[in-house]
Structures are given as structure tokens and as C-alpha cells.
Scaffold this active site. Structure first.
Site, PDB file in Angstrom:
ATOM      1  N   GLU A 238      37.930  15.808  40.996  1.00 28.86           N
ATOM      2  CA  GLU A 238      37.550  16.209  42.216  1.00 28.86           C
ATOM      3  C   GLU A 238      37.631  15.092  43.371  1.00 28.86           C
ATOM      4  O   GLU A 238      35.462  14.424  42.294  1.00 28.86           O
ATOM      5  CB  GLU A 238      36.965  17.429  41.815  1.00 28.86           C
TER       6      GLU A 238
ATOM      7  N   THR B 286      46.297  10.201  38.445  1.00 27.24           N
ATOM      8  CA  THR B 286      48.064   9.167  37.921  1.00 27.24           C
ATOM      9  C   THR B 286      49.192   9.778  37.915  1.00 27.24           C
ATOM     10  O   THR B 286      49.333  11.327  37.432  1.00 27.24           O
ATOM     11  CB  THR B 286      48.123   8.951  36.776  1.00 27.24           C
TER      12      THR B 286
ATOM     13  N   GLU C 221      43.300  11.179  24.761  1.00 29.71           N
ATOM     14  CA  GLU C 221      42.909  10.655  25.628  1.00 29.71           C
ATOM     15  C   GLU C 221      42.587   9.109  25.700  1.00 29.71           C
ATOM     16  O   GLU C 221      42.942   7.926  25.407  1.00 29.71           O
ATOM     17  CB  GLU C 221      42.792  11.230  27.091  1.00 29.71           C
TER      18      GLU C 221
ATOM     19  N   ARG D 122      48.533 -27.062  29.856  1.00 31.07           N
ATOM     20  CA  ARG D 122      48.050 -28.026  30.745  1.00 31.07           C
ATOM     21  C   ARG D 122      46.345 -28.581  30.740  1.00 31.07           C
ATOM     22  O   ARG D 122      45.526 -28.645  29.936  1.00 31.07           O
ATOM     23  CB  ARG D 122      46.736 -26.355  31.203  1.00 31.07           C
TER      24      ARG D 122
ATOM     25  N   GLN E 253      38.815 -17.394  32.883  1.00 36.90           N
ATOM     26  CA  GLN E 253      38.135 -18.357  32.632  1.00 36.90           C
ATOM     27  C   GLN E 253      38.820 -19.502  32.029  1.00 36.90           C
ATOM     28  O   GLN E 253      38.520 -20.445  33.050  1.00 36.90           O
ATOM     29  CB  GLN E 253      37.014 -18.584  32.494  1.00 36.90           C
TER      30      GLN E 253
HETATM   31  C1  LIG Z   1      42.991   4.374  38.433  1.00 38.39           C
HETATM   32  C2  LIG Z   1      42.319   5.444  37.843  1.00 38.39           C
HETATM   33  C3  LIG Z   1      43.634   6.971  37.389  1.00 38.39           C
HETATM   34  C4  LIG Z   1      42.890   7.966  36.897  1.00 38.39           C
HETATM   35  N1  LIG Z   1      43.832   9.021  36.517  1.00 38.39           N
HETATM   36  C5  LIG Z   1      43.309  10.325  36.853  1.00 38.39           C
HETATM   37  C6  LIG Z   1      43.995  11.379  36.064  1.00 38.39           C
HETATM   38  O1  LIG Z   1      45.081  11.062  35.931  1.00 38.39           O
HETATM   39  N2  LIG Z   1      43.144  12.661  36.077  1.00 38.39           N
HETATM   40  C7  LIG Z   1      41.650  13.103  36.682  1.00 38.39           C
HETATM   41  O2  LIG Z   1      41.581  14.295  36.594  1.00 38.39           O
HETATM   42  N3  LIG Z   1      41.766  11.894  36.500  1.00 38.39           N
HETATM   43  C8  LIG Z   1      42.186  10.807  36.704  1.00 38.39           C
HETATM   44  N4  LIG Z   1      40.997   9.750  37.237  1.00 38.39           N
HETATM   45  C9  LIG Z   1      39.572   9.927  36.795  1.00 38.39           C
HETATM   46  C10 LIG Z   1      39.030   9.379  36.203  1.00 38.39           C
HETATM   47  O3  LIG Z   1      38.488  10.305  35.017  1.00 38.39           O
HETATM   48  C11 LIG Z   1      37.403   9.712  36.761  1.00 38.39           C
HETATM   49  O4  LIG Z   1      36.868   8.209  37.865  1.00 38.39           O
HETATM   50  C12 LIG Z   1      36.261   9.571  36.036  1.00 38.39           C
HETATM   51  O5  LIG Z   1      35.968  10.342  34.532  1.00 38.39           O
HETATM   52  C13 LIG Z   1      34.855   9.488  36.106  1.00 38.39           C
HETATM   53  O6  LIG Z   1      34.521  10.291  37.211  1.00 38.39           O
HETATM   54  P1  LIG Z   1      33.871   9.998  38.851  1.00 38.39           P
HETATM   55  O7  LIG Z   1      34.558   8.576  39.501  1.00 38.39           O
HETATM   56  O8  LIG Z   1      34.289  10.996  38.959  1.00 38.39           O
HETATM   57  O9  LIG Z   1      32.363   8.814  38.888  1.00 38.39           O
HETATM   58  P2  LIG Z   1      31.552   9.752  39.043  1.00 38.39           P
HETATM   59  O10 LIG Z   1      31.118  10.687  38.098  1.00 38.39           O
HETATM   60  O11 LIG Z   1      30.943  10.335  40.027  1.00 38.39           O
HETATM   61  O12 LIG Z   1      30.357   8.702  38.290  1.00 38.39           O
HETATM   62  C14 LIG Z   1      29.671   7.854  38.699  1.00 38.39           C
HETATM   63  C15 LIG Z   1      28.844   6.955  37.966  1.00 38.39           C
HETATM   64  O13 LIG Z   1      27.802   7.365  37.399  1.00 38.39           O
HETATM   65  C16 LIG Z   1      27.633   7.503  35.690  1.00 38.39           C
HETATM   66  N5  LIG Z   1      27.186   8.799  35.263  1.00 38.39           N
HETATM   67  C17 LIG Z   1      28.092   9.816  35.226  1.00 38.39           C
HETATM   68  N6  LIG Z   1      27.342  11.099  34.222  1.00 38.39           N
HETATM   69  C18 LIG Z   1      26.760  10.003  33.936  1.00 38.39           C
HETATM   70  C19 LIG Z   1      25.660  10.331  33.172  1.00 38.39           C
HETATM   71  N7  LIG Z   1      25.538  11.690  31.945  1.00 38.39           N
HETATM   72  N8  LIG Z   1      24.814   9.582  32.398  1.00 38.39           N
HETATM   73  C20 LIG Z   1      24.299   8.640  32.936  1.00 38.39           C
HETATM   74  N9  LIG Z   1      25.700   7.812  33.571  1.00 38.39           N
HETATM   75  C21 LIG Z   1      26.384   8.274  34.524  1.00 38.39           C
HETATM   76  C22 LIG Z   1      29.342   7.666  35.732  1.00 38.39           C
HETATM   77  O14 LIG Z   1      29.270   6.646  34.558  1.00 38.39           O
HETATM   78  C23 LIG Z   1      29.901   6.371  36.939  1.00 38.39           C
HETATM   79  O15 LIG Z   1      28.987   4.314  35.775  1.00 38.39           O
HETATM   80  C24 LIG Z   1      41.203   8.370  37.020  1.00 38.39           C
HETATM   81  C25 LIG Z   1      40.734   7.571  37.882  1.00 38.39           C
HETATM   82  C26 LIG Z   1      41.675   6.228  37.752  1.00 38.39           C
HETATM   83  C27 LIG Z   1      39.972   5.216  38.661  1.00 38.39           C
END
Ligand SMILES: Cc1cc2nc3c(=O)[nH]c(=O)nc-3n(C[C@H](O)[C@H](O)[C@H](O)COP(=O)(O)OP(=O)(O)OC[C@H]3O[C@@H](n4cnc5c(N)ncnc54)[C@H](O)[C@@H]3O)c2cc1C
Length: 385
Positions: A128, A161, A248, A274, A342
Site C-alpha cells: 500500500e 505487477t 516468491e 571490441r 563497465q
Molecule cells: C517493480 C515493482 C513491482 C512490485 N510488484 C508488487 C506486487 O505485484 N505486489 C505487491 O504487493 N507489491 C509489489 N511491489 C512492492 C514491493 O514488494 C515493495 O516495494 C517492497 O516490499 C518494499 O516496500 P516499500 O517500497 O514500501 O519500502 P519501505 O518498506 O518503505 O522501505 C524503505 C526502506 O526501509 C528499509 N527498511 C524497512 N524495514 C526495515 C527494517 N526493519 N530494518 C531496516 N531497514 C528497513 C527497506 O529495506 C528500504 O530500504 C513491487 C515493487 C516494485 C518496485
């Protein structure tokens, strides 16, 4: 190093997939990248090829195999050609275990034949705008209506996705209020028909890679979902996610190992061809050393992932070991692909060269399916920390 995971059936399947990619995907993949997804009928072609439901029972139109190795063959062939099958991997590798393990017989009869033919494409919506890594914090709600026949679903999902083209979406939602004493309680999975009133697709997000698969924002506004479309038990959603995220993560590890191996092949071919300062780039000692390092890393990650696959096929891949495989494979792929890029010089940055696409496509493997940091927390917990 010799690999022992493939038998003659896998190799015959590989030849079929390679031929299919050469005829049906490579000539048009750049068009899919421009429009952000393959045409809808491509998924029916995958269905005809038999790759959408390899592990689904034959009575529902599946292949009846209990062998994830076929999926590895597809990943390797896609990486080799530098293409993707749109949202195929989410549909075939992530969703099927949910349907096989938690759907009732009646639900399987309704969903799995269409799943295998490509008539019903599935996506999964966990993330979300306000929560990704911390799935217990999901805020999308589903409350039972007065006669108890339907849930009423409200909320928003992002990064989904295949979400823009899906026919059914597994939506992880909250069916009872958040309980700080048991953060994992109260989540359920509803299978939402995307023709339902109140469901809408928002923006299709522009990404730096994986351009041939759509990644969408979704919104649910009082969407009525029959109770008969709930997957498994109410409130058990988090347990189901924990269980299935292992496959997954293995899928992502397999893809990462395959892209690292493909990058090495591209760099070997390019540096031999190259000429710089009157001699092939491959003849410089630096190039030989870099490619030797890459080769050792590719072999190591391949053996690790092959072992994880073997354990998974035997039903023995643990959640922490899947996290280890994902962490190691995706980190390794990032390093190897960067080094191989690279060696291409400026051409490595130009997207018509496969190495540039591999670089952009692979970056997300350290983020989705649980970030590398989340993998480390799972592994640390397994170490008793
Ligand atoms: C191309 C793409 C396809 C995707 N497809 C799907 C899909 O089909 N279905 C779906 O549900 N989701 C999907 N996702 C979502 C994806 O699974 C999430 O982006 C991912 O789980 C990270 O969540 P967030 O982006 O909210 O990052 P956040 O949770 O906000 O994390 C931000 C940063 O904080 C760090 N962090 C978080 N918790 C901790 C902790 N406890 N300790 C230390 N560091 C921490 C993270 O590692 C990250 O570096 C997709 C994402 C992308 C980019």
C-alpha cells in the site's frame, strides 16, 4: 561447474521455450516495453504453450508436474534473450501456490482452468502507499455486510505487477482491527474480480527497468466481494503470506542468478569483439581478472540457487534459507552485472544493448518480494539475534 538439476525433459522444455522466445517475443519485445505490457492475447499464447499452470493439476488444464525446475528454465531462457514475459512470473510462480493450497475445490474449478489458459490473469496486492516492508500494517479493510454474504472492501494498493490488466487480484486486507498485541492477526485474502463496481486502476507507474510489465496503483471503493471468494480462513492471511513468500523469494533468486550468468556471457562476447588501442578489450589483464571474478561469483550463486531449488522441490526450503538465497543471489547479480556493464564502456549504458536492460531490470530484485534489509532481519532472527 556441472549442474545436476536438469534432466532430459527439462532440456527438451528449454528447447521449446527458446524457440518460442525467438519467434513470439524477441521480435516484438521492444514494442511491449514502449506500451508497458505485452498484448493481452500473449498470455493466452503462454497458456497454449502450457507454461502458466505447469504445476496445476491436469484435471484443471495444468501440466500436473510437481517440479519448480521448469520455472527455472523459463527464467534462464528469458535472461539469456534479455526479455520478460510481462507479468507472467507473478501469475505463474507467485499466485498458483495460493490457489493450490488455500482455494476450496469449488474455487479451484472456477479459477484454475482460466488461470492455466491465460483467460484469467491474476495479480497479488499486498503493498500500500503507506506500507510495504511492514505488511502487518496493512490498512485496506474488508467488513462483512449486514447479511454476511459479501465483504465490502475499501483501500488503496500500489506497485502491483500486472494489476492494470489482471482479471482477478488477490487482495490482502484487514478483516478485523489492528491488534498491537498480535500484529499478524486480522489479515485475510480476498480474490477480487476486476470487473466489480468500485474497483479502479490508477496510475501505471513508470519504472527504470522491467518496462514490459505493468506496475499499477489500484483503488477499492466499497467493492462488494462475495464471501465465497475469500481464499482460506478469515484472519489467516499473514500466515499464508509468510509461507508462500518463500517461493516468491526463490523465484527472484533464480531470476537473479540467471541474469548474472547472462551478463557474463554478454561481457565475454562483447569484449572479444571490441577493439581498443588496437587489441580486443578481452586481452587486457583487467578484463580477464574481472571476468574471472564474475565467473566464480556466477558459479557460486548458481550452485546455491540450484541447491535451494532442490530443497524446494522436496518441500524442504525453509523461510530463512529462501531469504538467504534471495539476499545472496540478488547482491551477486547486482555486482556481476555492474562489472559486466563497465566492460562495455558507453555501449553498456545504451538500452539497445542487453547488458543495459539487465542492469535496469535486475535492480528491483533487491527491493521487491521483501527488501535485502528485510531478508537480513529474517536471517538474523534465524540466528537467534
Ligand atoms: C517493480 C515493482 C513491482 C512490485 N510488484 C508488487 C506486487 O505485484 N505486489 C505487491 O504487493 N507489491 C509489489 N511491489 C512492492 C514491493 O514488494 C515493495 O516495494 C517492497 O516490499 C518494499 O516496500 P516499500 O517500497 O514500501 O519500502 P519501505 O518498506 O518503505 O522501505 C524503505 C526502506 O526501509 C528499509 N527498511 C524497512 N524495514 C526495515 C527494517 N526493519 N530494518 C531496516 N531497514 C528497513 C527497506 O529495506 C528500504 O530500504 C513491487 C515493487 C516494485 C518496485
Amino acid at each position: 561447474m556441472q549442474r545436476t538439476v536438469f534432466n532430459t525433459d527439462h532440456e527438451a522444455f528449454r528447447a521449446t521455450v527458446r524457440d518460442f522466445i525467438a519467434k513470439e517475443v524477441e521480435p516484438v519485445h521492444h514494442e511491449w516495453e514502449k506500451q508497458g505490457h505485452p498484448p493481452r492475447e500473449f498470455y493466452n499464447k503462454l497458456g497454449e504453450l502450457g507454461v502458466l499452470g505447469i504445476e496445476a493439476p491436469e484435471e484443471f488444464g495444468g501440466g500436473g508436474a510437481s517440479d519448480f525446475t521448469y520455472s527455472m528454465v523459463i527464467s534462464e531462457e528469458c535472461a539469456r534473450a534479455g526479455v520478460t514475459f510481462g507479468s507472467y512470473s507473478v501469475h505463474a510462480n507467485l499466485i498458483l501456490p495460493y490457489l493450490m493450497e488455500y482455494a476450496t475445490d469449488e474455487q479451484k474449478q472456477r479459477w484454475i482452468p482460466g488461470f492455466c489458459s491465460g483467460d484469467l490473469m491474476f495479480a497479488i496486492a499486498m503493498t500500500e502507499p503507506g506500507t510495504g516492508s511492514d505488511l502487518a500494517n496493512i490498512a485496506t479493510t474488508a467488513r462483512l455486510d449486514d447479511d454476511g454474504s459479501h465483504y465490502v472492501l475499501d483501500g488503496a494498493k500500489t506497485f502491483i505487477t500486472g494489476g492494470a490488466l489482471a482479471d482477478r487480484i488477490l487482495v490482502v486486507c484487514r478483516t478485523s482491527p489492528f491488534d498491537p498485541a498480535d500484529r499478524r492477526a486480522g489479515l485475510s485474502i480476498l480474490v477480487v474480480d476486476t470487473t466489480s463496481e468500485g474497483f479502479s486502476v490508477g496510475r501505471r507507474l513508470e519504472k527504470i527497468g522491467l518496462k514490459a510489465s505493468d506496475t499499477a496503483e489500484l483503488s477499492f471503493s466499497s467493492v462488494r466481494v462475495p464471501v465465497t471468494d475469500r481464499l482460506g480462513d478469515e484472519g489467516a492471511g499473514f500466515t499464508y503470506l509468510t509461507h508462500n513468500l518463500a517461493q516468491e523469494r526463490l523465484t527472484i533468486a533464480i531470476g537473479a542468478a540467471a541474469t548474472a550468468a547472462a551478463a557474463l556471457q554478454h561481457a565475454l562476447a562483447y569484449t572479444r569483439e571490441r577493439d581498443v588501442f588496437g587489441r580486443p578489450v578481452a586481452s587486457f589483464q583487467n578484463t580477464k581478472f574481472v571476468l574471472a571474478e564474475c565467473s566464480a561469483e556466477v558459479e557460486a550463486v548458481q550452485q546455491f540457487v540450484d541447491r535451494a531449488l532442490t530443497l524446494h522441490n522436496a518441500g524442504e526450503l525453509s523461510v530463512p534459507d529462501a531469504a538467504r538465497a534471495k539476499l545472496f543471489a540478488t547482491d551477486t547479480a547486482g555486482r556481476v552485472i555492474d562489472k559486466c556493464l563497465q566492460l562495455h564502456g558507453g555501449y553498456g549504458y545504451i538500452t539497445e544493448f542487453p547488458i543495459a536492460r539487465l542492469y535496469a531490470d535486475t535492480r528491483v530484485s533487491r527491493i521487491y518480494g521483501g527488501t535485502s534489509e528485510v531478508m537480513k532481519t529474517i536471517i538474523a532472527k534465524d540466528l537467534g539475534l
